[in-house]
Structures are given as structure tokens and as C-alpha cells.
Scaffold this active site. Sequence first.
Site, PDB file in Angstrom:
ATOM      1  CG  ASN A 161      -1.678   1.047   1.352  1.00 24.72           C
ATOM      2  OD1 ASN A 161      -2.361   1.740  -0.193  1.00 24.72           O
ATOM      3  ND2 ASN A 161      -2.312   1.398   2.664  1.00 24.72           N
ATOM      4  CE  LYS A 195      -0.075   3.615   4.906  1.00 21.53           C
ATOM      5  NZ  LYS A 195      -0.088   3.791   6.292  1.00 21.53           N
ATOM      6  CG  HIS A 222      -5.766   1.328   5.740  1.00 17.70           C
ATOM      7  ND1 HIS A 222      -5.058   2.820   6.417  1.00 17.70           N
ATOM      8  CD2 HIS A 222      -4.848   0.668   4.682  1.00 17.70           C
ATOM      9  CE1 HIS A 222      -4.109   2.243   6.626  1.00 17.70           C
ATOM     10  NE2 HIS A 222      -3.973   1.266   6.215  1.00 17.70           N
ATOM     11  CD  GLU A 225      -2.517   5.260   6.873  1.00 21.12           C
ATOM     12  OE1 GLU A 225      -2.336   4.949   7.273  1.00 21.12           O
ATOM     13  OE2 GLU A 225      -3.087   5.434   5.071  1.00 21.12           O
ATOM     14  CD  GLU A 248      -5.782  -1.691   8.111  1.00 18.46           C
ATOM     15  OE1 GLU A 248      -4.821  -1.050   7.986  1.00 18.46           O
ATOM     16  OE2 GLU A 248      -6.467  -1.097   8.925  1.00 18.46           O
ATOM     17  N   GLY A 304       2.989   2.209  11.007  1.00 16.29           N
ATOM     18  CA  GLY A 304       3.392   3.689  11.180  1.00 16.29           C
ATOM     19  C   GLY A 304       3.865   4.211  12.261  1.00 16.29           C
ATOM     20  CB  SER A 319       5.697  -2.033  12.092  1.00  9.91           C
ATOM     21  OG  SER A 319       4.923  -0.489  11.754  1.00  9.91           O
TER      22      SER A 319
END
Length: 247
Positions: free
Chosen positions: A11, A13, A95, A97, A165, A171, A210
Site C-alpha cells: 500500500n 498510500k 483501511h 486511515e 491491521e 506507522g 509495521s
Amino acid sequence: MTAPQPLIAGNWKMNGLAASLDEARAVAAGVAGSAARVAICPPATLIHRMSEALAGTTVLVGGQDGHAEASGAFTGDVAAEQLADAGAKLVILGHSERRAGYRETDALVAAKVKAALRAGLEPIVCVGETIDERKAGRALEVVTGQVRGSLPAELAGTTFSVAYEPVWAIGTGLTPTTPEIEEVHRAIRATLVEKFGEAGKSVPILYGGSVKPANAAEILHADEVGGALVGGASLKAADFLGIIRAL
């Protein structure tokens, strides 16, 4: 029933320009003989060019999100049909985010999954708990609830995957322990079987959060881990290939 073929998806992003296509080409050149299906999900601006750059290779191209509607007055959004038209074969949906930053609900994610199926795209549906939810002992409750709410019945008989996730590991450099990963993946598997019957045993459950070359082997060989959804480490071919080869 045979185990599902692993999927390792990168991904990118909101990263990547035309020059970044060289990294995708390097991945395609280095995955020969891999036991996994490999995909790269670049920003929408690169999907068409990447699909052309990777034509004839085994690496699939995917989108990072898709609107629930096929068309309309939705400035800045991209429909599933448009992703497919640009050359995408898969799409990441739900996701963390998107769930956090855009307040996407399970119901909206499920609607986007239906749209992906309508357009012939393979969904990668993301689920995961926040640090507060984990500290409160609610990780399994939250994640299995998201599986039930985000995966519509229309997925039965189709090819799709679920990506776990943990939000607090994305991150941050933090990674759950292997037993923690296995506990959640087993709970997801049980929920998939509950929802889709025997077919739920053949759905790959990816781990995302990660993932790096240094920890990939331990994660990818954990119980019920059927691949990985890789963020930053997928931007460089050397790192992404290191993860793929750890399988």
C-alpha cells in the site's frame, strides 16, 4: 480444504510519482518463484501507468479506496469502475486511515465492497483495533464486529481477503507479539467460517502494521497469517522483496 494462497500487497498510500514505477518494475523482476500472489496499490494517479508498466508480469495492481457509487457528483472520489478501467485488479477498503480520518463506518465499507464486486475488483477488507480498545481488552470484540459488519453476504463465492491491521502499530514501528497476532487471526477465521461456512476457511487473512524485512518471517509463518498488507516498506523494491522472500 487446501490453505489459501498467500497474498502480499503493498500500500503506497499518498506516495509515488512517475519515477516510482521503476520500483514496481524491480519488484516484478524479483518475484519469480514466489509462493505468494503479489500486488502493489499505488495512488490513483499511477494505476494506469503501473498497470501498463507491469503488463505481462505476475504482479497485480490495486487501488487504495473506491466509492460506493458507480458515478455521480462526488468531487475527488474514484469509483470502483474507474479503478478497473484504469487497470486495477484489487482494491483496499476500510483501511484504518479511512475509518479514522474519514469516519468510514462498517456499513459504508460494506457498500464499497459491494461496489468493488460490481466492478470485478478483488476486495482487501481491513479491520483493526485502536490502542485504547486493546488496553480495554476489547480487541477481539472490535475486530470480529468489524468483520461481521464490513463483509457483505455478496462476498460468498468470490475471491477476497481480510487484512488485520492494529491501528496502534501502523506507522509507529510497534508490532504485536506473535501470540497476539495469532489470537486475532484465529478470531477472524472463526468469524469468517461463522459467516461464510466452509468457504471461510479459504480466505487469506493478511497482517498489516509495521511489517518489515526484519520481522516478516516470524509474522508470515504465524498461525492463520495468510500474507501481509505492507505500508512504507513496499515503497522500495529491495525492502518489499525482502518481505516477499521471507514467506
